[in-house]
Design a protein around this motif. Structure first.
Motif, PDB file in Angstrom:
ATOM      1  N   ALA A  87      10.712  11.110  20.219  1.00 51.49           N
ATOM      2  CA  ALA A  87      11.113  12.424  20.708  1.00 51.49           C
ATOM      3  C   ALA A  87       9.985  13.447  20.644  1.00 51.49           C
ATOM      4  N   GLY A  88       8.881  13.107  20.000  1.00 54.13           N
ATOM      5  CA  GLY A  88       7.748  14.024  19.935  1.00 54.13           C
ATOM      6  C   GLY A  88       7.950  15.203  19.019  1.00 54.13           C
ATOM      7  N   HIS A  89       8.772  15.038  17.983  1.00 58.29           N
ATOM      8  CA  HIS A  89       9.066  16.163  17.095  1.00 58.29           C
ATOM      9  C   HIS A  89       7.893  16.535  16.191  1.00 58.29           C
ATOM     10  N   GLY A  90       6.816  15.750  16.233  1.00 57.55           N
ATOM     11  CA  GLY A  90       5.670  16.048  15.384  1.00 57.55           C
ATOM     12  C   GLY A  90       4.703  17.047  15.970  1.00 57.55           C
ATOM     13  N   THR A  91       5.143  17.788  16.989  1.00 62.99           N
ATOM     14  CA  THR A  91       4.294  18.838  17.549  1.00 62.99           C
ATOM     15  C   THR A  91       5.176  19.939  18.109  1.00 62.99           C
ATOM     16  N   VAL A  92       4.557  21.080  18.464  1.00 59.02           N
ATOM     17  CA  VAL A  92       5.336  22.230  18.916  1.00 59.02           C
ATOM     18  C   VAL A  92       4.438  23.169  19.707  1.00 59.02           C
ATOM     19  N   ASP A  93       4.942  23.669  20.811  1.00 60.50           N
ATOM     20  CA  ASP A  93       4.195  24.647  21.608  1.00 60.50           C
ATOM     21  C   ASP A  93       4.096  25.970  20.868  1.00 60.50           C
ATOM     22  N   GLY A  94       2.866  26.447  20.647  1.00 58.95           N
ATOM     23  CA  GLY A  94       2.651  27.760  20.072  1.00 58.95           C
ATOM     24  C   GLY A  94       2.981  27.897  18.609  1.00 58.95           C
ATOM     25  N   GLY A  95       3.319  26.807  17.959  1.00 60.39           N
ATOM     26  CA  GLY A  95       3.700  26.865  16.557  1.00 60.39           C
ATOM     27  C   GLY A  95       2.670  26.219  15.649  1.00 60.39           C
ATOM     28  N   LEU A  96       3.117  25.876  14.445  1.00 65.53           N
ATOM     29  CA  LEU A  96       2.257  25.330  13.409  1.00 65.53           C
ATOM     30  C   LEU A  96       2.676  23.891  13.123  1.00 65.53           C
ATOM     31  N   VAL A  97       1.716  22.979  13.129  1.00 60.79           N
ATOM     32  CA  VAL A  97       1.976  21.576  12.822  1.00 60.79           C
ATOM     33  C   VAL A  97       1.444  21.264  11.428  1.00 60.79           C
ATOM     34  N   LEU A  98       2.297  20.681  10.597  1.00 60.62           N
ATOM     35  CA  LEU A  98       1.868  20.126   9.320  1.00 60.62           C
ATOM     36  C   LEU A  98       1.653  18.633   9.528  1.00 60.62           C
ATOM     37  N   ASP A  99       0.410  18.208   9.588  1.00 60.37           N
ATOM     38  CA  ASP A  99       0.042  16.818   9.845  1.00 60.37           C
ATOM     39  C   ASP A  99      -0.255  16.146   8.512  1.00 60.37           C
ATOM     40  N   LEU A 100       0.613  15.195   8.124  1.00 56.08           N
ATOM     41  CA  LEU A 100       0.487  14.509   6.841  1.00 56.08           C
ATOM     42  C   LEU A 100      -0.221  13.169   6.974  1.00 56.08           C
ATOM     43  N   GLY A 101      -0.805  12.910   8.147  1.00 56.87           N
ATOM     44  CA  GLY A 101      -1.328  11.596   8.457  1.00 56.87           C
ATOM     45  C   GLY A 101      -2.423  11.091   7.542  1.00 56.87           C
ATOM     46  N   ALA A 102      -3.113  11.980   6.841  1.00 60.18           N
ATOM     47  CA  ALA A 102      -4.187  11.531   5.941  1.00 60.18           C
ATOM     48  C   ALA A 102      -3.660  11.110   4.573  1.00 60.18           C
ATOM     49  N   LEU A 103      -2.401  11.410   4.270  1.00 62.83           N
ATOM     50  CA  LEU A 103      -1.839  11.102   2.947  1.00 62.83           C
ATOM     51  C   LEU A 103      -1.198   9.715   2.997  1.00 62.83           C
ATOM     52  N   ARG A 104      -2.047   8.690   3.005  1.00 61.52           N
ATOM     53  CA  ARG A 104      -1.610   7.323   3.306  1.00 61.52           C
ATOM     54  C   ARG A 104      -1.665   6.401   2.091  1.00 61.52           C
ATOM     55  N   GLU A 105      -1.755   6.944   0.906  1.00 62.36           N
ATOM     56  CA  GLU A 105      -1.881   6.092  -0.270  1.00 62.36           C
ATOM     57  C   GLU A 105      -0.630   5.233  -0.463  1.00 62.36           C
ATOM     58  N   VAL A 106      -0.844   3.974  -0.827  1.00 65.39           N
ATOM     59  CA  VAL A 106       0.233   3.049  -1.163  1.00 65.39           C
ATOM     60  C   VAL A 106      -0.096   2.424  -2.512  1.00 65.39           C
ATOM     61  N   ARG A 107       0.795   2.576  -3.486  1.00 67.77           N
ATOM     62  CA  ARG A 107       0.597   2.001  -4.816  1.00 67.77           C
ATOM     63  C   ARG A 107       1.697   0.969  -5.076  1.00 67.77           C
ATOM     64  N   VAL A 108       1.287  -0.238  -5.452  1.00 68.83           N
ATOM     65  CA  VAL A 108       2.227  -1.335  -5.648  1.00 68.83           C
ATOM     66  C   VAL A 108       2.238  -1.739  -7.115  1.00 68.83           C
ATOM     67  N   ASP A 109       3.424  -1.749  -7.725  1.00 65.16           N
ATOM     68  CA  ASP A 109       3.605  -2.291  -9.069  1.00 65.16           C
ATOM     69  C   ASP A 109       4.298  -3.637  -8.906  1.00 65.16           C
ATOM     70  N   ALA A 110       3.519  -4.711  -8.957  1.00 65.25           N
ATOM     71  CA  ALA A 110       4.063  -6.036  -8.686  1.00 65.25           C
ATOM     72  C   ALA A 110       5.112  -6.445  -9.705  1.00 65.25           C
ATOM     73  N   GLN A 111       4.988  -5.970 -10.940  1.00 64.57           N
ATOM     74  CA  GLN A 111       5.927  -6.380 -11.979  1.00 64.57           C
ATOM     75  C   GLN A 111       7.313  -5.792 -11.732  1.00 64.57           C
ATOM     76  N   SER A 112       7.366  -4.494 -11.429  1.00 66.54           N
ATOM     77  CA  SER A 112       8.663  -3.841 -11.188  1.00 66.54           C
ATOM     78  C   SER A 112       9.108  -3.938  -9.735  1.00 66.54           C
ATOM     79  N   LYS A 113       8.215  -4.423  -8.876  1.00 66.76           N
ATOM     80  CA  LYS A 113       8.458  -4.488  -7.434  1.00 66.76           C
ATOM     81  C   LYS A 113       8.758  -3.096  -6.858  1.00 66.76           C
ATOM     82  N   ARG A 114       8.083  -2.096  -7.375  1.00 73.24           N
ATOM     83  CA  ARG A 114       8.205  -0.737  -6.864  1.00 73.24           C
ATOM     84  C   ARG A 114       6.944  -0.387  -6.080  1.00 73.24           C
TER      85      ARG A 114
END
Length: 473
Positions: A87-114
């Motif tokens: 739907a393209g909700h990640g942008t807006v005409d004349g407004g402000l976009v908060l782009d979180l695309g750089a916050l891509r960290e993934v942390r894996v705890d194999a023991q707890s499977k979290r």
């Protein structure tokens, strides 16, 4: 009383943005900047909007700063994770976009499977990190999809029968509300908000962190496709319906109709593919199940073999390149008898071009055992979910191919069950069409979502989404 959002006079907006630029750990991109056109682009090429500014977050703390700036300036705010929303909700005409695309960290705890996932991570980011530990999180089917938007709306994919939706595998979330409140939500803490974010989208705050429960992948997945030419579609669909009635949870099938891109080497004719992912140690049992379907509906071609999870999850990426123009419609249903098969084939047989596909997801399994009222997702009883999706390039095709999606939707409506899947909806569901959102969720769930909206975002700052209108208007 309706709440009106007004922009500050331009000099004050400019001052607000100047202050924002100085506070961000990331960067602020405005129309005069060389990176502006790249930064404003979203996956759907039909959505060509020009924000006043794009704030690329460099740290989670930037979420608070951008929300505060949006409140002060009155600029309409769009929140973008992976940017794959149809739907393209990640942008807006004349407004402000908060782009979180750089916050891509993934942390894996194999023991707890979290697995702890940042708000800008994609499916590919999670798949690579978890597969290295012999784990997987049920996500979607295209590796470039953003985890945040996918999960907040649902998360239908190649592990839906085995593990449920993406949102069913959430252990907790951290949310920054429009008022700047930091809220941890789980089954034990703020459980009503936790209910709402699992299906209600980004209506109540910006999720800064997702914690998932992962599934063990004790062996390489068995993946494959059985391919059928049009003259065999009817028999194959009827055989598929019979085959799915006794499937174990470890078998995850999706039926697709489409003309494949030239790179696939399948020619220019339309195909029906019954794709499947078998996720169990006993590969022979999976092969035997496939053999049953093959015997009932002999394919015109096939590919079956062991694969890695990241490879399987990215196998269809080429079908959905960024910049594709797209419009989607969806419907849930439970019958795939001769009447419904004839209805499906009535429009599927029209496919003679690369640029539109039809998927039928077989559900049940773990998905169907989740109680209806456990999450905001609209329907747990349906056996199937059909999605008509476009991915064309030529703007001249917009009207024709959008009309095809509407036609397919109309044909299937007589067989439809309650609700629609918001991740498969176009831009018509939003602040401009509140009745459509109510229809998607159903009246009871919609009213429960409104109560959450009243609590966490009564001024509807987060309205560029599949919008839940606060009771104040």
């Amino acid at each position: 009383m309706a709440i009106v959002h007004e922009h500050l006079p331009e000099p004050d907006v400019q001052q607000s943005l100047h202050e924002l630029r100085g506070q961000l750990r990331g960067s602020l991109i405005e129309p005069q900047d060389p990176l502006y056109d790249e930064a404003r682009a979203v996956w759907n090429g039909m959505v060509d909007l020009r924000p006043r500014a794009i704030a690329r977050a460099g740290a989670v703390s930037d979420i608070d700063i951008v929300l505060a700036s949006a409140r002060r300036s009155g600029l309409a705010l769009a929140v973008r994770g992976g940017g794959h929303n149809i739907a393209g909700h990640g942008t807006v005409d004349g407004g402000l976009v908060l782009d979180l695309g750089a916050l891509r960290e993934v942390r894996v705890d194999a023991q707890s499977k979290r697995v702890v996932v940042g708000p800008g991570a994609t499916l590919g980011d999670v798949d690579r990190a978890t597969a290295a530990q012999g784990l997987a999180v049920p996500l979607g089917v295209i590796s470039g999809t953003g985890v945040a938007g996918l999960t907040l709306g649902g998360g239908v994919g190649w592990l839906t029968r085995t593990g449920g939706l993406s949102l069913d595998n959430l252990d907790s979330v951290d949310v920054v509300t429009p008022a700047g409140e930091h809220v941890h939500a789980s089954a034990e803490e703020n459980p009503e908000l936790f209910w709402g974010v699992r299906g209600g989208g980004g209506n109540f705050g910006v999720v800064s962190s997702f914690t998932f429960r992962a599934l063990a992948l004790r062996a390489a997945p068995l993946g494959g496709n059985l391919f059928y030419r049009p003259e065999h579609w009817r028999n194959a669909l009827l055989a598929f319906d019979a085959w799915t009635r006794a499937l174990p949870d470890e078998m995850n099938p999706i039926v697709s109709f489409l003309v494949l891109p030239a790179d696939f080497g399948m020619g220019s004719e339309p195909w029906m593919a019954i794709g499947f992912a078998w996720v169990a140690e006993d590969h022979q049992a999976g092969l035997a199940l496939v053999g049953q379907l093959r015997a009932a509906a002999p394919p015109d071609g096939e590919e079956v073999g062991l694969t890695s999870w990241p490879e399987w999850q990215s196998a269809m990426d080429a079908v959905f390149p960024k910049g594709s123009r797209g419009y989607w419609k969806n419907v849930s249903f439970s019958r795939l008898d001769e009447e419904v098969v004839d209805a499906v084939l009535g429009f599927a047989s029209e496919l003679a071009w690369e640029g539109t596909g039809i998927d039928i997801h077989h559900l049940e399994g773990a998905f169907g055992r989740v109680p209806e009222d456990a999450t905001a997702f609209p329907n747990r009883s349906a056996r199937y979910w059909l999605n008509v999706y476009g991915f064309w390039r030529d703007a001249a095709e917009d009207e024709r191919l959008t009309a095809f999606a509407h036609k397919a939707y109309s044909v299937m409506r007589p067989f439809a069950e309650q609700g629609e899947y918001v991740n498969f909806l176009g831009a018509e569901v939003g602040v401009q069409a509140p009745d459509a959102a109510r229809s998607a969720y159903g009246q009871d769930k919609y009213q429960r979502l409104v109560a959450l909206k009243d609590r966490y975002d009564p001024q509807n700052l987060l309205r560029l989404n599949h919008n839940i209108l606060p009771s104040g208007g």
